[in-house]
Motif scaffolding. Structure first.
Motif, PDB file in Angstrom:
ATOM      1  N   GLN A   1      -1.693   8.591 -12.149  1.00  0.00           N
ATOM      2  CA  GLN A   1      -1.648   7.283 -11.493  1.00  0.00           C
ATOM      3  C   GLN A   1      -1.917   7.415  -9.996  1.00  0.00           C
ATOM      4  O   GLN A   1      -1.348   8.277  -9.329  1.00  0.00           O
ATOM      5  N   GLY A   2      -2.761   6.526  -9.472  1.00  0.00           N
ATOM      6  CA  GLY A   2      -3.000   6.496  -8.047  1.00  0.00           C
ATOM      7  C   GLY A   2      -1.893   5.728  -7.336  1.00  0.00           C
ATOM      8  O   GLY A   2      -1.385   4.733  -7.863  1.00  0.00           O
ATOM      9  N   VAL A   3      -1.509   6.190  -6.159  1.00  0.00           N
ATOM     10  CA  VAL A   3      -0.459   5.537  -5.371  1.00  0.00           C
ATOM     11  C   VAL A   3      -1.077   5.103  -4.036  1.00  0.00           C
ATOM     12  O   VAL A   3      -1.588   5.929  -3.278  1.00  0.00           O
ATOM     13  N   TYR A   4      -1.033   3.788  -3.798  1.00  0.00           N
ATOM     14  CA  TYR A   4      -1.705   3.226  -2.620  1.00  0.00           C
ATOM     15  C   TYR A   4      -0.756   2.271  -1.887  1.00  0.00           C
ATOM     16  O   TYR A   4       0.151   1.724  -2.511  1.00  0.00           O
ATOM     17  N   PRO A   5      -0.977   2.008  -0.590  1.00  0.00           N
ATOM     18  CA  PRO A   5      -2.027   2.612   0.250  1.00  0.00           C
ATOM     19  C   PRO A   5      -1.670   4.038   0.629  1.00  0.00           C
ATOM     20  O   PRO A   5      -0.493   4.422   0.618  1.00  0.00           O
TER      21      PRO A   5
END
Length: 208
Positions: A26-30
Protein backbone atom coordinates in the motif's frame (compact mmCIF):
# COMPACT_ATOMS: atom_id res chain seq x y z
CA UNK A 1 6.63 2.58 15.74
CA UNK A 2 7.88 -0.16 13.43
CA UNK A 3 5.17 0.64 10.89
CA UNK A 4 5.94 4.35 11.07
CA UNK A 5 9.62 3.67 10.41
CA UNK A 6 8.75 1.51 7.42
CA UNK A 7 6.44 4.20 6.03
CA UNK A 8 9.25 6.70 6.48
CA UNK A 9 11.69 4.58 4.47
CA UNK A 10 9.55 3.66 1.47
CA UNK A 11 6.49 4.78 -0.43
CA UNK A 12 4.76 1.39 -0.61
CA UNK A 13 4.58 -0.73 2.52
CA UNK A 14 3.85 -4.37 3.29
CA UNK A 15 3.33 -4.84 7.03
CA UNK A 16 1.99 -7.30 9.56
CA UNK A 17 1.88 -6.45 13.25
CA UNK A 18 -0.13 -7.06 16.43
CA UNK A 19 -2.42 -4.07 16.63
CA UNK A 20 -3.93 -3.48 13.18
CA UNK A 21 -4.92 -5.38 10.07
CA UNK A 22 -2.10 -6.30 7.66
CA UNK A 23 -1.03 -3.97 4.86
CA UNK A 24 0.06 -5.32 1.48
CA UNK A 25 1.92 -3.12 -0.98
CA UNK A 26 0.00 0.00 0.00
CA UNK A 27 1.19 3.49 -0.84
CA UNK A 28 1.15 6.06 1.98
CA UNK A 29 0.67 9.69 0.94
CA UNK A 30 1.55 12.51 1.03
CA UNK A 31 5.27 11.81 1.24
CA UNK A 32 7.45 14.03 3.43
CA UNK A 33 8.89 17.15 1.83
CA UNK A 34 12.33 16.21 3.16
CA UNK A 35 13.97 12.84 2.55
CA UNK A 36 12.36 11.41 5.71
CA UNK A 37 10.32 12.63 8.66
CA UNK A 38 12.43 13.23 11.78
CA UNK A 39 11.10 10.65 14.25
CA UNK A 40 11.92 11.01 17.96
CA UNK A 41 11.09 8.76 20.89
CA UNK A 42 9.84 10.74 23.89
CA UNK A 43 10.25 9.14 27.31
CA UNK A 44 9.49 9.97 30.92
CA UNK A 45 12.01 7.73 32.64
CA UNK A 46 11.50 4.11 31.51
CA UNK A 47 14.80 2.28 30.79
CA UNK A 48 13.11 0.10 28.15
CA UNK A 49 12.21 3.18 26.16
CA UNK A 50 15.80 4.45 26.30
CA UNK A 51 17.05 1.06 25.10
CA UNK A 52 14.50 1.07 22.25
CA UNK A 53 15.56 4.53 21.10
CA UNK A 54 19.26 3.69 21.23
CA UNK A 55 18.95 0.35 19.45
CA UNK A 56 16.85 1.92 16.66
CA UNK A 57 19.25 4.88 16.33
CA UNK A 58 16.41 7.31 16.97
CA UNK A 59 16.75 10.67 18.76
CA UNK A 60 15.35 10.65 22.30
CA UNK A 61 13.48 13.40 24.15
CA UNK A 62 13.29 13.17 27.96
CA UNK A 63 10.53 14.99 29.82
CA UNK A 64 12.09 16.25 33.06
CA UNK A 65 8.99 16.92 35.15
CA UNK A 66 10.10 15.89 38.62
CA UNK A 67 12.91 14.55 40.76
CA UNK A 68 16.43 15.88 40.29
CA UNK A 69 18.09 16.22 36.88
CA UNK A 70 20.98 14.05 38.04
CA UNK A 71 18.61 11.09 38.39
CA UNK A 72 18.21 10.97 34.61
CA UNK A 73 21.94 10.73 33.80
CA UNK A 74 21.98 6.88 33.95
CA UNK A 75 19.07 6.85 31.49
CA UNK A 76 21.03 8.96 29.00
CA UNK A 77 24.08 6.76 29.50
CA UNK A 78 21.96 3.67 28.80
CA UNK A 79 20.57 5.29 25.64
CA UNK A 80 24.04 6.05 24.26
CA UNK A 81 25.60 2.75 25.32
CA UNK A 82 22.79 0.81 23.65
CA UNK A 83 23.22 2.81 20.44
CA UNK A 84 26.98 2.18 20.46
CA UNK A 85 26.51 -1.56 21.05
CA UNK A 86 24.10 -1.65 18.10
CA UNK A 87 26.80 -0.19 15.86
CA UNK A 88 25.45 3.36 15.56
CA UNK A 89 27.49 6.57 15.56
CA UNK A 90 26.61 8.08 18.95
CA UNK A 91 28.17 11.43 18.01
CA UNK A 92 25.40 11.94 15.46
CA UNK A 93 22.55 10.87 17.74
CA UNK A 94 20.38 13.73 19.00
CA UNK A 95 19.15 14.01 22.58
CA UNK A 96 16.50 16.47 23.73
CA UNK A 97 15.61 17.65 27.22
CA UNK A 98 12.19 19.13 28.03
CA UNK A 99 11.62 21.16 31.20
CA UNK A 100 8.76 23.36 32.35
CA UNK A 101 9.80 27.02 32.09
CA UNK A 102 8.33 30.38 33.02
CA UNK A 103 10.30 33.60 33.05
CA UNK A 104 9.73 37.21 34.04
CA UNK A 105 11.83 40.33 34.42
CA UNK A 106 12.50 39.55 38.08
CA UNK A 107 12.52 36.36 40.13
CA UNK A 108 9.78 37.75 42.39
CA UNK A 109 7.48 38.45 39.44
CA UNK A 110 8.04 35.00 37.98
CA UNK A 111 7.22 33.25 41.25
CA UNK A 112 4.14 35.38 41.98
CA UNK A 113 2.74 34.92 38.48
CA UNK A 114 3.46 31.19 38.16
CA UNK A 115 3.01 29.60 41.56
CA UNK A 116 -0.80 29.43 41.87
CA UNK A 117 -1.24 27.92 38.40
CA UNK A 118 1.45 25.34 39.08
CA UNK A 119 -0.05 24.55 42.47
CA UNK A 120 -3.46 23.91 40.87
CA UNK A 121 -1.92 21.70 38.18
CA UNK A 122 0.19 19.60 40.53
CA UNK A 123 -2.58 19.17 43.09
CA UNK A 124 -5.09 18.13 40.44
CA UNK A 125 -2.68 15.52 39.09
CA UNK A 126 -1.67 14.61 42.63
CA UNK A 127 -5.24 13.74 43.59
CA UNK A 128 -5.32 11.28 40.69
CA UNK A 129 -1.93 9.74 41.49
CA UNK A 130 -1.87 9.86 45.28
CA UNK A 131 0.66 12.67 45.78
CA UNK A 132 0.56 14.89 48.84
CA UNK A 133 -0.60 18.49 48.19
CA UNK A 134 2.04 20.97 47.03
CA UNK A 135 2.72 23.99 49.23
CA UNK A 136 4.80 27.15 48.72
CA UNK A 137 7.81 25.86 50.66
CA UNK A 138 7.93 22.72 48.51
CA UNK A 139 7.57 24.84 45.38
CA UNK A 140 10.54 27.00 46.41
CA UNK A 141 12.58 23.86 46.96
CA UNK A 142 11.55 22.51 43.56
CA UNK A 143 12.74 25.68 41.88
CA UNK A 144 16.15 25.13 43.38
CA UNK A 145 16.71 21.40 42.87
CA UNK A 146 14.27 20.06 40.28
CA UNK A 147 14.25 20.61 36.51
CA UNK A 148 11.52 23.25 36.98
CA UNK A 149 12.77 26.60 35.60
CA UNK A 150 10.96 29.60 37.10
CA UNK A 151 12.75 32.90 37.57
CA UNK A 152 14.56 35.70 35.82
CA UNK A 153 16.66 35.49 32.65
CA UNK A 154 19.95 34.59 34.34
CA UNK A 155 18.35 31.87 36.45
CA UNK A 156 16.89 30.29 33.32
CA UNK A 157 20.24 30.46 31.52
CA UNK A 158 22.09 28.90 34.45
CA UNK A 159 19.66 26.00 34.79
CA UNK A 160 19.56 25.19 31.07
CA UNK A 161 23.37 25.23 30.91
CA UNK A 162 23.56 23.01 34.00
CA UNK A 163 21.29 20.47 32.35
CA UNK A 164 23.34 20.65 29.16
CA UNK A 165 26.49 19.97 31.18
CA UNK A 166 24.84 16.89 32.69
CA UNK A 167 23.40 15.42 29.51
CA UNK A 168 25.30 16.96 26.57
CA UNK A 169 21.91 17.32 24.90
CA UNK A 170 21.56 18.76 21.42
CA UNK A 171 18.08 20.25 21.94
CA UNK A 172 16.21 21.94 24.77
CA UNK A 173 12.41 22.21 24.80
CA UNK A 174 10.83 24.83 27.05
CA UNK A 175 7.44 23.49 28.10
CA UNK A 176 4.89 26.16 28.99
CA UNK A 177 2.32 25.81 31.76
CA UNK A 178 -0.18 28.52 30.89
CA UNK A 179 -2.67 28.07 33.73
CA UNK A 180 -4.08 31.33 35.13
CA UNK A 181 -1.29 33.56 33.82
CA UNK A 182 -2.44 36.35 31.56
CA UNK A 183 -1.71 36.33 27.84
CA UNK A 184 0.68 39.25 28.35
CA UNK A 185 2.59 37.37 31.07
CA UNK A 186 2.96 34.29 28.90
CA UNK A 187 4.03 36.38 25.92
CA UNK A 188 6.62 38.16 28.05
CA UNK A 189 8.00 34.80 29.18
CA UNK A 190 8.27 33.67 25.55
CA UNK A 191 9.85 36.99 24.55
CA UNK A 192 12.50 36.77 27.27
CA UNK A 193 13.27 33.19 26.32
CA UNK A 194 13.60 33.96 22.62
CA UNK A 195 15.49 37.25 22.85
CA UNK A 196 17.70 36.77 25.91
CA UNK A 197 17.79 33.22 27.31
CA UNK A 198 18.23 31.19 24.11
CA UNK A 199 20.86 33.52 22.55
CA UNK A 200 22.90 33.52 25.77
CA UNK A 201 22.76 29.72 25.99
CA UNK A 202 23.87 29.36 22.36
CA UNK A 203 26.73 31.83 22.90
CA UNK A 204 27.90 29.97 26.01
CA UNK A 205 27.87 26.63 24.18
CA UNK A 206 29.86 28.05 21.27
CA UNK A 207 32.57 29.19 23.70
CA UNK A 208 32.82 25.63 25.02
Amino acid sequence: LGLLLEINKQEKVTWRGKFRSPIKDQGVYPRPYQSALPIWIAIGGTPGSAIRAGSLNLPMMIALLGGRPEQFVPLVKLFRETAKEAGHDVSKLDLGIASQLFGADTEKEAVEQFYHSYEKLMNRVGRERGWSPLNKAQFDQLRGHSPLIVGNVQQAIDKILYQQELFNNTRFLAQLVTGDMTHAQNMRSIELYGTQVAPAVRKALIRQ
